[in-house]
Design a protein around this motif. Sequence first.
Motif, short mmCIF file in Angstrom:
data_model
loop_
_atom_site.label_atom_id
_atom_site.label_comp_id
_atom_site.label_asym_id
_atom_site.label_seq_id
_atom_site.Cartn_x
_atom_site.Cartn_y
_atom_site.Cartn_z
N GLU A 83 0.83 -1.21 0.00
CA GLU A 83 0.00 0.00 0.00
C GLU A 83 0.87 1.26 0.00
OE1 GLU A 83 -3.12 1.53 3.19
OE2 GLU A 83 -3.63 -0.47 2.43
N ILE A 84 1.92 1.26 0.81
CA ILE A 84 2.83 2.41 0.85
C ILE A 84 3.59 2.53 -0.46
CG2 ILE A 84 4.90 3.35 1.97
CD1 ILE A 84 3.81 2.22 4.62
N ALA A 85 4.08 1.40 -0.99
CA ALA A 85 4.82 1.43 -2.26
C ALA A 85 3.97 2.00 -3.38
CB ALA A 85 5.32 0.03 -2.61
N ILE A 86 2.69 1.61 -3.43
CA ILE A 86 1.78 2.14 -4.45
C ILE A 86 1.58 3.64 -4.26
CG2 ILE A 86 -0.63 2.11 -5.22
CD1 ILE A 86 -0.53 -0.98 -4.72
N LYS A 87 1.45 4.07 -3.01
CA LYS A 87 1.28 5.49 -2.70
C LYS A 87 2.51 6.29 -3.18
CE LYS A 87 -0.26 8.20 1.26
NZ LYS A 87 -0.52 8.18 2.70
N VAL A 88 3.71 5.73 -2.98
CA VAL A 88 4.94 6.40 -3.41
C VAL A 88 4.99 6.49 -4.93
CG1 VAL A 88 7.47 6.21 -3.47
CG2 VAL A 88 6.24 5.80 -1.33
N PHE A 89 4.65 5.39 -5.62
CA PHE A 89 4.62 5.43 -7.09
C PHE A 89 3.58 6.43 -7.58
CE2 PHE A 89 6.90 1.28 -7.37
CZ PHE A 89 7.87 1.68 -8.28
N ASP A 90 2.40 6.47 -6.93
CA ASP A 90 1.36 7.42 -7.32
C ASP A 90 1.86 8.86 -7.20
OD1 ASP A 90 -0.41 5.41 -7.93
OD2 ASP A 90 -1.57 5.59 -6.06
N LYS A 91 2.57 9.15 -6.11
CA LYS A 91 3.10 10.50 -5.91
C LYS A 91 4.15 10.81 -6.99
CE LYS A 91 4.57 13.92 -2.72
NZ LYS A 91 4.64 14.35 -1.36
N TYR A 92 4.98 9.82 -7.33
CA TYR A 92 5.98 9.99 -8.39
C TYR A 92 5.29 10.34 -9.71
CZ TYR A 92 9.30 8.58 -12.02
OH TYR A 92 10.08 8.54 -13.14
N TYR A 93 4.23 9.59 -10.08
CA TYR A 93 3.52 9.86 -11.33
C TYR A 93 2.84 11.23 -11.30
CZ TYR A 93 4.43 5.00 -12.51
OH TYR A 93 5.05 3.82 -12.78
N GLN A 94 2.34 11.63 -10.14
CA GLN A 94 1.73 12.95 -9.97
C GLN A 94 2.77 14.04 -10.22
OE1 GLN A 94 0.13 13.60 -6.04
NE2 GLN A 94 -0.12 15.78 -6.37
N LEU A 95 3.98 13.87 -9.65
CA LEU A 95 5.05 14.84 -9.84
C LEU A 95 5.48 14.90 -11.31
CD1 LEU A 95 7.17 14.12 -6.64
CD2 LEU A 95 5.82 16.18 -7.11
N LEU A 96 5.51 13.75 -11.98
CA LEU A 96 5.84 13.73 -13.41
C LEU A 96 4.80 14.50 -14.22
CD1 LEU A 96 7.02 10.10 -14.29
CD2 LEU A 96 8.38 12.18 -14.29
N ASP A 97 3.52 14.28 -13.90
CA ASP A 97 2.45 14.99 -14.60
C ASP A 97 2.55 16.49 -14.39
OD1 ASP A 97 1.44 12.61 -15.56
OD2 ASP A 97 -0.17 12.46 -14.07
N GLU A 98 2.84 16.91 -13.15
CA GLU A 98 2.99 18.33 -12.86
C GLU A 98 4.17 18.93 -13.62
OE1 GLU A 98 3.31 18.74 -8.60
OE2 GLU A 98 1.27 17.98 -8.29
N ALA A 99 5.29 18.22 -13.66
CA ALA A 99 6.47 18.70 -14.38
C ALA A 99 6.18 18.79 -15.88
CB ALA A 99 7.67 17.79 -14.12
N GLU A 100 5.45 17.82 -16.40
CA GLU A 100 5.10 17.81 -17.81
C GLU A 100 4.17 18.98 -18.14
OE1 GLU A 100 2.47 14.85 -20.33
OE2 GLU A 100 4.41 13.93 -19.82
N GLY A 101 3.22 19.26 -17.23
CA GLY A 101 2.31 20.39 -17.41
C GLY A 101 3.04 21.71 -17.42
N LYS A 102 4.03 21.87 -16.53
CA LYS A 102 4.85 23.10 -16.49
C LYS A 102 5.66 23.25 -17.77
CE LYS A 102 5.38 23.48 -11.50
NZ LYS A 102 6.31 23.40 -10.36
N ALA A 103 6.21 22.14 -18.24
CA ALA A 103 7.02 22.18 -19.46
C ALA A 103 6.16 22.59 -20.66
CB ALA A 103 7.67 20.83 -19.72
N LYS A 104 4.93 22.11 -20.72
CA LYS A 104 4.04 22.48 -21.84
C LYS A 104 3.69 23.96 -21.78
CE LYS A 104 1.94 18.01 -22.74
NZ LYS A 104 0.72 17.21 -22.74
N LYS A 105 3.47 24.50 -20.57
CA LYS A 105 3.17 25.93 -20.42
C LYS A 105 4.34 26.79 -20.84
CE LYS A 105 -0.29 25.70 -16.77
NZ LYS A 105 -0.62 26.03 -15.39
N GLU A 106 5.57 26.33 -20.53
CA GLU A 106 6.76 27.10 -20.88
C GLU A 106 7.03 27.08 -22.38
OE1 GLU A 106 9.89 25.49 -18.47
OE2 GLU A 106 9.06 26.31 -16.63
N ASP A 107 6.58 26.04 -23.06
CA ASP A 107 6.78 25.92 -24.50
C ASP A 107 5.87 26.84 -25.31
OD1 ASP A 107 8.77 24.08 -24.17
OD2 ASP A 107 7.51 22.32 -24.55
N LYS A 108 4.80 27.32 -24.68
CA LYS A 108 3.82 28.18 -25.40
C LYS A 108 4.33 29.56 -25.61
CE LYS A 108 -0.30 25.68 -24.11
NZ LYS A 108 -1.59 25.74 -23.53
#
Length: 124
Positions: free
Chosen positions: A99-124
């Motif tokens: 359960e904790i390992a899944i929570k850690v992976f979920d947070k990792y994927y959330q951080l990746l999504d946030e970083a990807e969203g910031k990168a797309k905004k900077e490209d505009k």
Amino acid sequence: MAKECNCGHDHEHAHKEEVVDIVDLLLDENNDEPISLFDENDKEIKFEQVAVIPESERIYAILKPIDEMEGVADDEAIVFVVEYDEDGNSYLVVETNEEIAIKVFDKYYQLLDEAEGKAKKEDK
């Protein structure tokens, strides 16, 4: 006399290089060297650092084995938790609570999504 390796196992073995605190190594943005850990048979296993995730006042590391590891597919990574011994030295332990390992992976994927969203905004 052998140096302590902070690998989380109760044993001694020689190292060619000076031992560095695992937390310092994980947080060093300039480190691109593999992280070496030792299994219960004192076999060195090298890992690529994927991410460091702070969660619930703990520090977790997502590491991908570079060396072949029994029971771990080539595209899989492992969640480790940073623990401390009685002297305050840090070491890594596989997080066995799924359960904790899944929570850690979920947070990792959330951080990746946030970083990807910031990168797309900077490209505009």
